[in-house]
Motif scaffolding. Structure first.
Motif, PDB file in Angstrom:
ATOM      1  N   LYS A  52      24.889  30.064  24.271  1.00  0.00           N
ATOM      2  CA  LYS A  52      24.542  28.877  23.891  1.00  0.00           C
ATOM      3  C   LYS A  52      22.897  28.700  24.123  1.00  0.00           C
ATOM      4  O   LYS A  52      22.516  28.270  23.400  1.00  0.00           O
ATOM      5  CB  LYS A  52      25.121  27.747  24.577  1.00  0.00           C
ATOM      6  CG  LYS A  52      26.590  27.484  24.114  1.00  0.00           C
ATOM      7  CD  LYS A  52      27.504  26.258  24.835  1.00  0.00           C
ATOM      8  CE  LYS A  52      28.779  26.308  24.509  1.00  0.00           C
ATOM      9  NZ  LYS A  52      29.575  25.406  25.239  1.00  0.00           N
ATOM     10  N   VAL A  53      22.465  29.303  25.250  1.00  0.00           N
ATOM     11  CA  VAL A  53      21.003  28.911  25.553  1.00  0.00           C
ATOM     12  C   VAL A  53      20.219  30.192  24.767  1.00  0.00           C
ATOM     13  O   VAL A  53      19.101  29.636  24.443  1.00  0.00           O
ATOM     14  CB  VAL A  53      20.790  28.953  27.080  1.00  0.00           C
ATOM     15  CG1 VAL A  53      19.278  29.070  27.316  1.00  0.00           C
ATOM     16  CG2 VAL A  53      21.445  28.044  27.763  1.00  0.00           C
ATOM     17  N   SER A  54      20.939  31.213  24.872  1.00  0.00           N
ATOM     18  CA  SER A  54      20.015  32.270  24.345  1.00  0.00           C
ATOM     19  C   SER A  54      20.821  33.340  23.319  1.00  0.00           C
ATOM     20  O   SER A  54      21.215  33.952  24.130  1.00  0.00           O
ATOM     21  CB  SER A  54      18.792  32.920  25.061  1.00  0.00           C
ATOM     22  OG  SER A  54      18.427  33.984  24.466  1.00  0.00           O
ATOM     23  N   PRO A  55      21.117  33.263  22.186  1.00  0.00           N
ATOM     24  CA  PRO A  55      21.949  34.327  21.706  1.00  0.00           C
ATOM     25  C   PRO A  55      21.591  35.681  21.649  1.00  0.00           C
ATOM     26  O   PRO A  55      22.385  36.660  21.960  1.00  0.00           O
ATOM     27  CB  PRO A  55      21.983  33.768  19.962  1.00  0.00           C
ATOM     28  CG  PRO A  55      21.561  32.379  20.276  1.00  0.00           C
ATOM     29  CD  PRO A  55      20.649  32.248  21.207  1.00  0.00           C
ATOM     30  N   ARG A  56      20.142  35.836  21.776  1.00  0.00           N
ATOM     31  CA  ARG A  56      19.618  37.549  22.198  1.00  0.00           C
ATOM     32  C   ARG A  56      20.061  37.722  23.375  1.00  0.00           C
ATOM     33  O   ARG A  56      20.628  38.904  23.313  1.00  0.00           O
ATOM     34  CB  ARG A  56      18.199  36.812  21.830  1.00  0.00           C
ATOM     35  CG  ARG A  56      17.537  38.511  21.851  1.00  0.00           C
ATOM     36  CD  ARG A  56      16.091  38.488  21.447  1.00  0.00           C
ATOM     37  NE  ARG A  56      15.377  39.448  21.975  1.00  0.00           N
ATOM     38  CZ  ARG A  56      14.110  39.710  22.043  1.00  0.00           C
ATOM     39  NH1 ARG A  56      13.254  38.648  22.364  1.00  0.00           N
ATOM     40  NH2 ARG A  56      13.837  40.824  22.423  1.00  0.00           N
ATOM     41  N   VAL A  57      19.983  37.160  24.282  1.00  0.00           N
ATOM     42  CA  VAL A  57      20.434  37.455  25.776  1.00  0.00           C
ATOM     43  C   VAL A  57      21.925  37.594  25.718  1.00  0.00           C
ATOM     44  O   VAL A  57      22.397  38.580  26.379  1.00  0.00           O
ATOM     45  CB  VAL A  57      19.913  36.493  26.701  1.00  0.00           C
ATOM     46  CG1 VAL A  57      20.333  36.999  27.979  1.00  0.00           C
ATOM     47  CG2 VAL A  57      18.276  36.222  26.794  1.00  0.00           C
ATOM     48  N   GLY A  58      22.642  36.852  25.364  1.00  0.00           N
ATOM     49  CA  GLY A  58      24.099  36.911  25.129  1.00  0.00           C
ATOM     50  C   GLY A  58      24.356  38.085  24.427  1.00  0.00           C
ATOM     51  O   GLY A  58      25.335  38.965  24.838  1.00  0.00           O
ATOM     52  N   GLN A  59      23.942  38.595  23.305  1.00  0.00           N
ATOM     53  CA  GLN A  59      24.118  39.676  22.358  1.00  0.00           C
ATOM     54  C   GLN A  59      23.606  41.007  23.662  1.00  0.00           C
ATOM     55  O   GLN A  59      24.558  42.205  23.707  1.00  0.00           O
ATOM     56  CB  GLN A  59      23.340  39.893  21.423  1.00  0.00           C
ATOM     57  CG  GLN A  59      23.692  41.248  20.529  1.00  0.00           C
ATOM     58  CD  GLN A  59      25.164  41.347  20.037  1.00  0.00           C
ATOM     59  OE1 GLN A  59      25.622  40.391  19.848  1.00  0.00           O
ATOM     60  NE2 GLN A  59      25.742  42.499  20.298  1.00  0.00           N
ATOM     61  N   PHE A  60      22.689  41.030  24.250  1.00  0.00           N
ATOM     62  CA  PHE A  60      22.315  41.913  25.118  1.00  0.00           C
ATOM     63  C   PHE A  60      23.262  42.117  26.324  1.00  0.00           C
ATOM     64  O   PHE A  60      23.646  43.211  26.762  1.00  0.00           O
ATOM     65  CB  PHE A  60      20.973  41.416  25.930  1.00  0.00           C
ATOM     66  CG  PHE A  60      20.629  42.628  27.291  1.00  0.00           C
ATOM     67  CD1 PHE A  60      20.331  43.628  27.004  1.00  0.00           C
ATOM     68  CD2 PHE A  60      20.876  42.067  28.512  1.00  0.00           C
ATOM     69  CE1 PHE A  60      19.779  44.683  28.064  1.00  0.00           C
ATOM     70  CE2 PHE A  60      20.636  42.816  29.392  1.00  0.00           C
ATOM     71  CZ  PHE A  60      20.009  44.035  29.201  1.00  0.00           C
ATOM     72  N   LEU A  61      23.842  41.087  26.734  1.00  0.00           N
ATOM     73  CA  LEU A  61      24.778  41.162  27.847  1.00  0.00           C
ATOM     74  C   LEU A  61      26.192  41.850  27.115  1.00  0.00           C
ATOM     75  O   LEU A  61      26.795  42.420  27.937  1.00  0.00           O
ATOM     76  CB  LEU A  61      25.404  39.619  28.377  1.00  0.00           C
ATOM     77  CG  LEU A  61      24.206  39.045  29.123  1.00  0.00           C
ATOM     78  CD1 LEU A  61      24.711  37.486  29.622  1.00  0.00           C
ATOM     79  CD2 LEU A  61      23.949  39.842  30.479  1.00  0.00           C
ATOM     80  N   VAL A  62      26.630  41.479  25.927  1.00  0.00           N
ATOM     81  CA  VAL A  62      27.728  42.245  25.276  1.00  0.00           C
ATOM     82  C   VAL A  62      27.415  43.660  25.325  1.00  0.00           C
ATOM     83  O   VAL A  62      28.293  44.437  25.391  1.00  0.00           O
ATOM     84  CB  VAL A  62      27.865  41.565  23.959  1.00  0.00           C
ATOM     85  CG1 VAL A  62      28.878  42.343  23.092  1.00  0.00           C
ATOM     86  CG2 VAL A  62      28.695  39.926  24.072  1.00  0.00           C
TER      87      VAL A  62
END
Length: 105
Positions: A52-62
């Motif tokens: 929610k905060v940063s989709p880019r970081v979320g994709q990195f985590l995935v």
């Protein structure tokens, strides 16, 4: 820098599953042998909050959670906790049988 690396490694370990798999499991199932349901659920919530905060970081985590090292570690933990769970169930069953004999039923 070291603290951020530790945080990233912790998040990778928490997110070491596919997200649809996390949502399909119930934490409150009584006969559940998979002890990793709770960490997977926590990882899902962390991912959702980060995404929610940063989709880019979320994709990195995935992407990081699907690396071979993380997947291998998670599979090892699943195998070992499943063995421990089965052994615990067998021990509980033996205790129940012993208690039944002691009580004379």
């Amino acid at each position: 820098m070291l603290q951020s690396r530790v945080l990233v490694i912790a998040l990778i370990l928490l997110l070491s599953t596919t997200l649809p798999e996390v949502h399909s499991k119930s934490i409150f199932e009584r006969d559940r042998r998979d002890w990793l349901v709770v960490p997977d659920a926590v990882a899902s919530y962390v991912y959702e909050a980060v995404n929610k905060v940063s989709p880019r970081v979320g994709q990195f985590l995935v992407d990081a959670a699907q690396t071979p090292a993380v997947v291998a570690t998670r599979n090892f933990l699943i195998r070992e906790t499943t063995k421990l769970s089965i052994m615990a169930e067998q021990l509980i069953e033996k205790i129940k049988n012993l208690w039944t004999r002691v009580r004379g039923y």
